[in-house]
Structures are given as structure tokens and as C-alpha cells.
Design a protein around this motif. Sequence first.
Motif, PDB file in Angstrom:
ATOM      1  N   ALA A 138      14.378 -35.557  20.791  1.00 51.73           N
ATOM      2  CA  ALA A 138      14.211 -35.712  19.202  1.00 51.73           C
ATOM      3  C   ALA A 138      15.086 -34.355  18.881  1.00 51.73           C
ATOM      4  CB  ALA A 138      12.899 -35.678  18.772  1.00 51.73           C
ATOM      5  N   ALA A 139      14.772 -33.358  19.358  1.00 54.05           N
ATOM      6  CA  ALA A 139      15.709 -32.212  18.819  1.00 54.05           C
ATOM      7  C   ALA A 139      17.262 -32.009  18.954  1.00 54.05           C
ATOM      8  CB  ALA A 139      15.024 -30.697  19.550  1.00 54.05           C
ATOM      9  N   ARG A 140      17.493 -32.818  20.242  1.00 53.10           N
ATOM     10  CA  ARG A 140      18.800 -33.228  20.374  1.00 53.10           C
ATOM     11  C   ARG A 140      19.246 -34.387  19.639  1.00 53.10           C
ATOM     12  NH1 ARG A 140      20.723 -31.487  25.919  1.00 53.10           N
ATOM     13  NH2 ARG A 140      21.835 -33.614  26.007  1.00 53.10           N
ATOM     14  N   ARG A 141      18.625 -34.816  18.801  1.00 49.84           N
ATOM     15  CA  ARG A 141      18.764 -36.370  18.005  1.00 49.84           C
ATOM     16  C   ARG A 141      19.487 -37.164  18.830  1.00 49.84           C
ATOM     17  NH1 ARG A 141      18.816 -34.537  12.875  1.00 49.84           N
ATOM     18  NH2 ARG A 141      19.546 -32.305  12.367  1.00 49.84           N
ATOM     19  N   GLN A 142      18.906 -37.366  20.056  1.00 46.54           N
ATOM     20  CA  GLN A 142      19.174 -38.427  20.968  1.00 46.54           C
ATOM     21  C   GLN A 142      18.162 -39.710  20.585  1.00 46.54           C
ATOM     22  OE1 GLN A 142      19.774 -35.595  24.526  1.00 46.54           O
ATOM     23  NE2 GLN A 142      20.615 -37.687  25.098  1.00 46.54           N
ATOM     24  N   VAL A 143      16.986 -39.347  20.174  1.00 46.52           N
ATOM     25  CA  VAL A 143      16.037 -40.407  19.431  1.00 46.52           C
ATOM     26  C   VAL A 143      15.599 -39.942  18.284  1.00 46.52           C
ATOM     27  CG1 VAL A 143      15.230 -40.803  21.776  1.00 46.52           C
ATOM     28  CG2 VAL A 143      13.936 -39.200  20.564  1.00 46.52           C
ATOM     29  N   LYS A 144      15.075 -40.889  17.109  1.00 49.66           N
ATOM     30  CA  LYS A 144      14.739 -40.704  15.933  1.00 49.66           C
ATOM     31  C   LYS A 144      13.339 -39.812  16.119  1.00 49.66           C
ATOM     32  CE  LYS A 144      17.883 -43.116  14.062  1.00 49.66           C
ATOM     33  NZ  LYS A 144      19.019 -42.607  13.192  1.00 49.66           N
ATOM     34  N   ALA A 145      13.211 -39.087  14.948  1.00 51.46           N
ATOM     35  CA  ALA A 145      11.860 -38.314  14.978  1.00 51.46           C
ATOM     36  C   ALA A 145      10.547 -38.960  15.054  1.00 51.46           C
ATOM     37  CB  ALA A 145      12.239 -37.607  13.413  1.00 51.46           C
ATOM     38  N   TRP A 146      10.662 -40.226  14.311  1.00 50.38           N
ATOM     39  CA  TRP A 146       9.435 -41.229  14.182  1.00 50.38           C
ATOM     40  C   TRP A 146       9.408 -41.431  15.650  1.00 50.38           C
ATOM     41  CZ3 TRP A 146      10.082 -45.888  16.771  1.00 50.38           C
ATOM     42  CH2 TRP A 146      11.164 -46.516  16.843  1.00 50.38           C
ATOM     43  N   THR A 147      10.101 -41.412  16.891  1.00 50.88           N
ATOM     44  CA  THR A 147       9.939 -41.790  17.881  1.00 50.88           C
ATOM     45  C   THR A 147       8.894 -40.771  18.684  1.00 50.88           C
ATOM     46  OG1 THR A 147      11.831 -43.084  18.395  1.00 50.88           O
ATOM     47  CG2 THR A 147      10.646 -42.203  20.439  1.00 50.88           C
ATOM     48  N   PHE A 148       9.113 -39.363  18.392  1.00 50.91           N
ATOM     49  CA  PHE A 148       8.453 -38.322  18.809  1.00 50.91           C
ATOM     50  C   PHE A 148       6.941 -38.633  18.062  1.00 50.91           C
ATOM     51  CE2 PHE A 148       6.861 -34.239  18.002  1.00 50.91           C
ATOM     52  CZ  PHE A 148       6.529 -33.798  19.248  1.00 50.91           C
ATOM     53  N   ALA A 149       7.245 -38.705  16.705  1.00 48.38           N
ATOM     54  CA  ALA A 149       5.773 -38.819  16.074  1.00 48.38           C
ATOM     55  C   ALA A 149       4.887 -39.978  16.677  1.00 48.38           C
ATOM     56  CB  ALA A 149       5.906 -39.278  14.534  1.00 48.38           C
ATOM     57  N   LEU A 150       5.411 -40.993  17.006  1.00 43.83           N
ATOM     58  CA  LEU A 150       4.752 -42.102  17.550  1.00 43.83           C
ATOM     59  C   LEU A 150       4.273 -41.842  19.008  1.00 43.83           C
ATOM     60  CD1 LEU A 150       6.475 -45.374  16.547  1.00 43.83           C
ATOM     61  CD2 LEU A 150       4.373 -44.684  15.905  1.00 43.83           C
ATOM     62  N   VAL A 151       4.897 -41.042  19.676  1.00 44.61           N
ATOM     63  CA  VAL A 151       4.422 -40.662  20.991  1.00 44.61           C
ATOM     64  C   VAL A 151       3.245 -39.616  20.828  1.00 44.61           C
ATOM     65  CG1 VAL A 151       5.118 -39.336  23.262  1.00 44.61           C
ATOM     66  CG2 VAL A 151       6.794 -41.159  22.288  1.00 44.61           C
ATOM     67  N   LEU A 152       3.358 -38.616  19.948  1.00 45.37           N
ATOM     68  CA  LEU A 152       2.476 -37.716  19.556  1.00 45.37           C
ATOM     69  C   LEU A 152       1.011 -38.295  19.071  1.00 45.37           C
ATOM     70  CD1 LEU A 152       1.374 -34.663  19.370  1.00 45.37           C
ATOM     71  CD2 LEU A 152       2.416 -34.866  16.960  1.00 45.37           C
ATOM     72  N   THR A 153       1.180 -39.290  18.104  1.00 42.55           N
ATOM     73  CA  THR A 153       0.122 -40.280  17.748  1.00 42.55           C
ATOM     74  C   THR A 153      -0.726 -40.675  18.991  1.00 42.55           C
ATOM     75  OG1 THR A 153       1.139 -40.639  15.787  1.00 42.55           O
ATOM     76  CG2 THR A 153      -0.641 -42.025  16.348  1.00 42.55           C
ATOM     77  N   ASP A 154       0.107 -41.386  19.902  1.00 46.12           N
ATOM     78  CA  ASP A 154      -0.388 -42.003  21.113  1.00 46.12           C
ATOM     79  C   ASP A 154      -1.469 -41.033  21.812  1.00 46.12           C
ATOM     80  OD1 ASP A 154      -0.878 -43.856  23.417  1.00 46.12           O
ATOM     81  OD2 ASP A 154       0.670 -42.441  24.292  1.00 46.12           O
ATOM     82  N   LEU A 155      -0.809 -39.884  22.087  1.00 43.66           N
ATOM     83  CA  LEU A 155      -1.522 -38.879  22.843  1.00 43.66           C
ATOM     84  C   LEU A 155      -2.572 -38.128  21.985  1.00 43.66           C
ATOM     85  CD1 LEU A 155       1.776 -36.970  24.223  1.00 43.66           C
ATOM     86  CD2 LEU A 155       0.350 -38.809  25.411  1.00 43.66           C
ATOM     87  N   MET A 156      -2.560 -38.284  21.073  1.00 42.90           N
ATOM     88  CA  MET A 156      -3.740 -37.636  20.130  1.00 42.90           C
ATOM     89  C   MET A 156      -4.932 -38.491  20.086  1.00 42.90           C
ATOM     90  SD  MET A 156      -2.831 -34.533  19.906  1.00 42.90           S
ATOM     91  CE  MET A 156      -4.354 -34.070  18.827  1.00 42.90           C
ATOM     92  N   LEU A 157      -4.676 -39.879  19.784  1.00 40.05           N
ATOM     93  CA  LEU A 157      -5.818 -40.877  19.307  1.00 40.05           C
ATOM     94  C   LEU A 157      -6.798 -40.726  20.323  1.00 40.05           C
ATOM     95  CD1 LEU A 157      -3.758 -43.763  17.797  1.00 40.05           C
ATOM     96  CD2 LEU A 157      -5.188 -42.161  16.735  1.00 40.05           C
ATOM     97  N   PRO A 158      -6.617 -40.831  21.849  1.00 39.53           N
ATOM     98  CA  PRO A 158      -7.791 -40.891  22.570  1.00 39.53           C
ATOM     99  C   PRO A 158      -8.659 -39.620  22.422  1.00 39.53           C
ATOM    100  CG  PRO A 158      -5.909 -41.411  23.714  1.00 39.53           C
ATOM    101  CD  PRO A 158      -5.601 -40.850  22.342  1.00 39.53           C
ATOM    102  N   PHE A 159      -8.160 -38.509  22.077  1.00 35.87           N
ATOM    103  CA  PHE A 159      -9.127 -37.266  21.872  1.00 35.87           C
ATOM    104  C   PHE A 159      -9.726 -37.490  20.590  1.00 35.87           C
ATOM    105  CE2 PHE A 159      -5.423 -35.759  24.278  1.00 35.87           C
ATOM    106  CZ  PHE A 159      -6.109 -35.029  25.220  1.00 35.87           C
TER     107      PHE A 159
END
Length: 199
Positions: A138-159
Motif C-alpha cells: 500500500a505504501a508503494r501504491r501497488q495496492v489500494k489503501a482500502w485493501t490494507f484497511a480490509l486486511v487490518l479489519t480481518d486481523l482485528m475482528l477476532p480480537f
Amino acid sequence: MKLRAAFVAAPLFVLAYGVIRILDGLDGSRGPGLAWTTGHLAFMAALALFVPIFWRLRRMAGGGAFATASAAAGTVGVAALLGQFGVDLVVGFLSADHDAMGVLFEQVKAVPGVSVAIYDVLPFLFYIGQLALVGLLAARRQVKAWTFALVLTDLMLPFVTKDLIPLGALCLLVSFVPLGRAADAAVAAAPARPAHAFA
């Protein structure tokens, strides 16, 4: 080999695990039994797919030191989680009921080093490595910022609660579909290595 299928299959296996886990708990306890075994096998299948995914993301990010360390950390985390879920399966097979499982789990955790290796420390490298790789892209602009946000959401929800694992898996699926396409496109666009490079 194209890994686009792995980017789709891994979240689907996580989704299957999350749904089966909820169903397994409808009677007030989880395991042992078919649901316990099937759910754990589904998550272990997802973990196995994450290894080539991590290293494809590393290649996509240019293969630098940070990307390599992130992929290595994620792979160590995969190994730790496979160990954890492997113990869960064995305990499930050896136990007559849920209470018996608790006794065996306490015996396993009492073994020196086991808690660090497969419960309390190393498994978190799976999440850290995954987030670091997608964050780098995401920092290299190879993927959209929302991609990072969704991955972060996936990792946080089980907590928040593990019952949200299916929702997190859907977030991961939405983020991983374009990631898989981008990863395959990046590899296809890479220049072919000369023959002497394989000598």
C-alpha cells in the motif's frame, strides 16, 4: 504456477473455519467431534496457502530486506499456528468430552516453551507479517489503501470476538481477490531470467 486461486481459497477456508466454529458452539461447548476436526482442518489448509502467498507478496514488493523479513516472520507464524491447531486436533482425538480436552490442554501448555512457541508469542508473527507485507504494498501504491484497511479489519475482528471470524474472512476475500490479480500480473510482467542465471 499462478497463485490467484490461493488468494481466493485461503479466505474461503478461514470463512469455513469461522462458520463451523460457531456451529460447533451452539450446544454450549466446542469439541471434540466432527465439527471440531473439520473446522481445524479447514484453517490448517488456509495456513498452508498463506506460505506461498507471503512469498509472492514479497516478490511483488521488490524482495527487499523488509519484505523478506515480513515474509519470513509470517511463515514462522504459520508454522506456530499449524503446531497449535495440530495440538488441538490431537487433543480432540484423545478426549472423550470437552472437559477432558481442558485437562489435556493444561498438560500441553505446562511443557516448557510450548506456550511461547505455539500460543502466546510466535503465532502473532503470522498476523504481523501479513499486515507488514500488505502495508508495504500500500505504501508503494501497488495496492489500494482500502485493501490494507480490509486486511487490518480481518486481523482485528477476532480480537473483539472470535464469532466475527466469518466477517473478517469476507473482508480478507474482498481484499485478496485484487491482490491475487496484481501478484500474478507482477510476475507475468517480470523480465525472464537469462539461462546462465540458473547455472
